[in-house]
Design an enzyme around this catalytic site. Structure first.
Site, PDB file in Angstrom:
ATOM      1  N   GLY A   1       0.844  -1.183   0.000  1.00 15.47           N
ATOM      2  CA  GLY A   1       0.000   0.000   0.000  1.00 15.47           C
ATOM      3  C   GLY A   1       0.877   1.229   0.000  1.00 15.47           C
ATOM      4  O   GLY A   1       2.029   1.182   0.441  1.00 15.47           O
TER       5      GLY A   1
ATOM      6  N   LEU B   1       6.719   1.801   4.215  1.00 13.93           N
ATOM      7  CA  LEU B   1       7.742   2.143   3.233  1.00 13.93           C
ATOM      8  C   LEU B   1       8.472   3.433   3.595  1.00 13.93           C
ATOM      9  O   LEU B   1       9.580   3.662   3.123  1.00 13.93           O
ATOM     10  CB  LEU B   1       7.117   2.252   1.838  1.00 13.93           C
TER      11      LEU B   1
ATOM     12  N   GLU C   1      -3.141   3.024   5.619  1.00  7.72           N
ATOM     13  CA  GLU C   1      -3.134   4.034   4.551  1.00  7.72           C
ATOM     14  C   GLU C   1      -4.050   5.203   4.896  1.00  7.72           C
ATOM     15  O   GLU C   1      -3.703   6.362   4.629  1.00  7.72           O
ATOM     16  CB  GLU C   1      -3.507   3.413   3.200  1.00  7.72           C
TER      17      GLU C   1
ATOM     18  N   HIS D   1      -2.173   7.492   7.158  1.00  9.85           N
ATOM     19  CA  HIS D   1      -1.216   8.344   6.448  1.00  9.85           C
ATOM     20  C   HIS D   1      -1.880   9.634   5.988  1.00  9.85           C
ATOM     21  O   HIS D   1      -1.318  10.724   6.121  1.00  9.85           O
ATOM     22  CB  HIS D   1      -0.628   7.628   5.234  1.00  9.85           C
TER      23      HIS D   1
END
Length: 182
Positions: free
Chosen positions: A56, A105, A147, A150
């Site tokens: 993702g 990431l 996600e 984020h």
């Protein structure tokens, strides 16, 4: 046989924003322009996610403060979920709370046991403005919640407390990328 192009195949791999980057710590703006630049952004998100071996990726992770994320993530039964959501809203998060390993990431190489619900529902639109509703369980539910966080300016260490939070932040400072901010 596929009737559509592979997501990200026409996208560009962009630089990843790392922990500490202002882009990761501010809520993202609502998307209002559904033209070609948005479609290019989604393609770039897929290309960047695949290049980094992720499941993702949110737009602010590549420095774009818009409410968009992409995913290519299995659930706990190894069913693959592939897509994108523009202007997502986490409309439901429930079921059992599970502490499981979570990485990002934007914190490459690090992970920590993070509590998430094992069921999540996200609603939003696609790149053309059509309605999207995504339901996930298990690992995919974790991805959807991650996600959405984020896009609110949160990273998973913000959900940690005590020694778990201290350990991952210490590891981030010591990581080769820890002093580099993009």
């Amino acid at each position: 046989m596929r009737n559509r192009p592979i997501p990200g195949s026409s996208g560009a791999v962009r630089a990843m924003s790392l922990l500490g980057s202002p882009a990761l710590h501010a809520p993202c703006d609502t998307v209002t322009d559904f033209g070609p630049p948005l479609a290019r952004l989604v393609e770039d998100l897929f290309a960047t996610m695949y290049a980094a071996n992720g499941v993702g990726l949110a737009a602010n992770q590549i420095g774009v403060g818009l409410r968009v994320f992409v995913y290519d993530c299995p659930d706990d039964e190894d069913v693959r979920h592939l897509g994108h959501v523009v202007n997502p809203r986490l409309v439901e998060a429930g079921g059992v709370t599970v502490r499981g390993p979570e990485g990002c990431l934007s914190l490459p190489g690090l992970e920590a046991g993070t509590e998430r619900f094992d069921r999540a529902v996200v609603e939003g639109v696609d790149v053309r403005g059509g309605p999207v509703r995504v339901e996930g369980t298990g690992f995919f539910a974790r991805c959807l919640q991650h996600e959405c966080d984020h896009l609110e300016g949160l990273v998973y260490p913000d959900r940690l407390a005590g020694w778990r939070r201290a350990r991952v932040l210490r590891a981030a400072r010591r990581a080769p990328w820890g002093s580099r901010r993009t």
